[in-house]
Design an enzyme around this catalytic site. Structure first.
Site, PDB file in Angstrom:
ATOM      1  N   SER A  80       0.811  -1.219   0.000  1.00 43.24           N
ATOM      2  CA  SER A  80       0.000   0.000   0.000  1.00 43.24           C
ATOM      3  C   SER A  80       0.847   1.274   0.000  1.00 43.24           C
ATOM      4  CB  SER A  80      -0.964  -0.007   1.190  1.00 43.24           C
ATOM      5  OG  SER A  80      -0.255  -0.115   2.405  1.00 43.24           O
ATOM      6  N   TRP A  81       1.894   1.338   0.827  1.00 46.05           N
ATOM      7  CA  TRP A  81       2.697   2.561   0.895  1.00 46.05           C
ATOM      8  C   TRP A  81       3.609   2.692  -0.316  1.00 46.05           C
ATOM      9  CZ3 TRP A  81       2.894   7.224   1.420  1.00 46.05           C
ATOM     10  CH2 TRP A  81       3.976   7.997   1.866  1.00 46.05           C
TER      11      TRP A  81
ATOM     12  N   ARG B 205       6.912  -8.503  -7.086  1.00 46.22           N
ATOM     13  CA  ARG B 205       7.246  -9.910  -7.344  1.00 46.22           C
ATOM     14  C   ARG B 205       6.050 -10.715  -7.828  1.00 46.22           C
ATOM     15  NH1 ARG B 205       5.426 -13.035  -3.122  1.00 46.22           N
ATOM     16  NH2 ARG B 205       4.811 -11.888  -1.225  1.00 46.22           N
ATOM     17  N   ARG B 206       4.815 -10.201  -7.628  1.00 43.00           N
ATOM     18  CA  ARG B 206       3.617 -10.945  -8.001  1.00 43.00           C
ATOM     19  C   ARG B 206       3.093 -10.468  -9.349  1.00 43.00           C
ATOM     20  NH1 ARG B 206      -0.280 -10.283  -3.022  1.00 43.00           N
ATOM     21  NH2 ARG B 206      -1.658 -11.424  -4.443  1.00 43.00           N
TER      22      ARG B 206
ATOM     23  N   ASP C 281       4.161  11.821  13.506  1.00 44.00           N
ATOM     24  CA  ASP C 281       3.970  10.436  13.092  1.00 44.00           C
ATOM     25  C   ASP C 281       3.458   9.586  14.253  1.00 44.00           C
ATOM     26  OD1 ASP C 281       3.966   8.356  11.320  1.00 44.00           O
ATOM     27  OD2 ASP C 281       6.135   8.130  11.212  1.00 44.00           O
TER      28      ASP C 281
ATOM     29  N   LYS D  32       7.859   4.607  16.702  1.00 46.65           N
ATOM     30  CA  LYS D  32       6.448   4.964  16.898  1.00 46.65           C
ATOM     31  C   LYS D  32       5.529   3.769  16.646  1.00 46.65           C
ATOM     32  CE  LYS D  32       5.371   5.207  12.327  1.00 46.65           C
ATOM     33  NZ  LYS D  32       4.209   4.716  11.562  1.00 46.65           N
TER      34      LYS D  32
ATOM     35  N   ARG E 265      -2.022   0.284  11.060  1.00 42.48           N
ATOM     36  CA  ARG E 265      -1.910  -1.171  11.182  1.00 42.48           C
ATOM     37  C   ARG E 265      -1.438  -1.582  12.570  1.00 42.48           C
ATOM     38  NH1 ARG E 265       2.066  -1.864   6.006  1.00 42.48           N
ATOM     39  NH2 ARG E 265       0.921  -0.531   4.555  1.00 42.48           N
ATOM     40  N   ASN E 266      -0.462  -0.844  13.103  1.00 42.73           N
ATOM     41  CA  ASN E 266       0.114  -1.230  14.389  1.00 42.73           C
ATOM     42  C   ASN E 266      -0.872  -1.011  15.531  1.00 42.73           C
ATOM     43  OD1 ASN E 266       3.176  -1.918  13.924  1.00 42.73           O
ATOM     44  ND2 ASN E 266       2.704  -0.188  12.602  1.00 42.73           N
TER      45      ASN E 266
END
Length: 335
Positions: free
Chosen positions: A11-12, A32-33, A244, A191, A255-256
């Site tokens: 995504s990033w 790679r995919r 951040d 962070k 996500r974290n």
């Protein structure tokens, strides 16, 4: 025209490639995919990571690293941090001689405790002035919708830093410059660890007081480690530090934080990993961050607790008691 190769179709990586392409940089994505690369190249979308987002027609994609690297002024690395060394070893023989390598990764390498820029310098055999770091409050879910955001571009070479700034500058995406590579990189890596802890507390139903405490004390941990490694203390009061940290600790797009919330709600580690589609860098990096802190005799109690929860199986309620009952030491101004 400036040319960039972006390695990593997550995504990033895809979002940053989109930014560079829209800023007028001739940009090629490597992945790679084949199915994702084909969708980006032909349909201008990344269905796995950015469904519903239309990518610029000028953005190309390939599975061939040599093709992506051909003539690149910037090589942007957006792979999971723990895979960087292995991947970059394969790509290094094909790097253009004067290219600037740019890290989007926010982690510390397991085993060596090296920051990503240090791994890049070691593996690629390039001087520090040819390595740049991009970090800041860059939540992909907002940026891909064109919502205003800013980031920090860090490099010890002022000319390279300004060229990179120009290559990713949009009316709604503003890159600031900072020569403090160490501080910018540490802010981005640590962070994530603090956000895991904040997420655990939120999942347990603890209140805003606890969240504020963890973020503030977490910033103190980041600053102490930065001071030990020679970072500029002002960096941690800016976008790459506090900015951040706040975004990652408070946003449901993080996500974290989300990973930590699921643990705090009582989900088992294996269940959370299975439910997490994208890399939560803090999960692996918390161990290497703690090892780096111990190497430099820096106390990081929140990081210690996060490692205990994520890797040692400590129940979140027990960890909360441990953190709150920790023997207090004289601490000035509550920081």
């Amino acid at each position: 025209m400036t040319k960039a190769a972006v390695f990593g179709t997550g995504s990033w990586g895809t979002t940053f490639a989109m930014i560079m392409a829209r800023a007028g940089t001739r940009t090629t994505l490597w992945g790679r995919r084949p199915e994702i690369v084909g969708a980006i190249d032909r349909r201008h979308e990344n269905p796995d990571y950015l469904p519903g987002v239309t990518l610029p027609e000028s953005l190309r994609a390939t599975t061939d690293p040599v093709e992506a690297l051909d003539g690149a002024d910037f090589v942007v690395l957006a792979v999971p941090s723990q895979t960087l060394r292995e991947n970059l070893t394969r790509w290094t023989p094909h790097l253009p001689p004067e290219t600037v390598l740019v890290s989007l990764m926010k982690g510390v390498e397991l085993g060596t405790t090296k920051r990503m820029s240090e791994v890049i310098r070691e593996v690629a055999g390039v001087p520090g002035e040819r390595v740049a770091v991009v970090s800041g409050p860059n939540l992909v879910g907002e940026i891909v919708r064109g919502q205003p955001a800013a980031t920090v571009v860090a490099c010890t070479d002022e000319h390279a830093m300004e060229r990179l700034q120009e290559a990713c500058h949009l009316p709604w995406f503003r890159p600031y410059t900072n020569p403090d590579v160490v501080g910018v990189e540490l802010g981005g890596a640590v962070k994530n660890v603090i956000a895991l802890g904040v997420g655990v507390a939120a999942g347990m139903g603890l209140g805003a007081n606890v969240g504020a405490m963890l973020m503030t004390r977490g910033l103190a941990e980041i600053s102490r480690l930065g001071a030990a490694l020679g970072a500029d203390p002002h960096t941690f009061a800016g976008l790459a530090g506090m900015g951040d940290l706040v975004a990652t600790c408070t946003s449901p797009l993080s996500r974290n934080r989300t990973f930590g919330e699921n643990l705090g709600r009582g989900m088992k580690m294996a269940e959370v990993v299975a439910a997490t589609k994208q890399t939560a860098e803090g999960v692996k990096s918390c161990e290497s961050v703690l090892a780096l802190a111990r190497k430099h005799d820096v106390e990081m109690p929140i990081t210690e607790v996060v490692v205990a929860i994520v890797h040692d199986g400590m129940p979140p309620d027990e960890a909360a008691v441990l953190l709150m009952s920790r023997t207090p030491k004289p601490e000035r101004y509550g920081v």
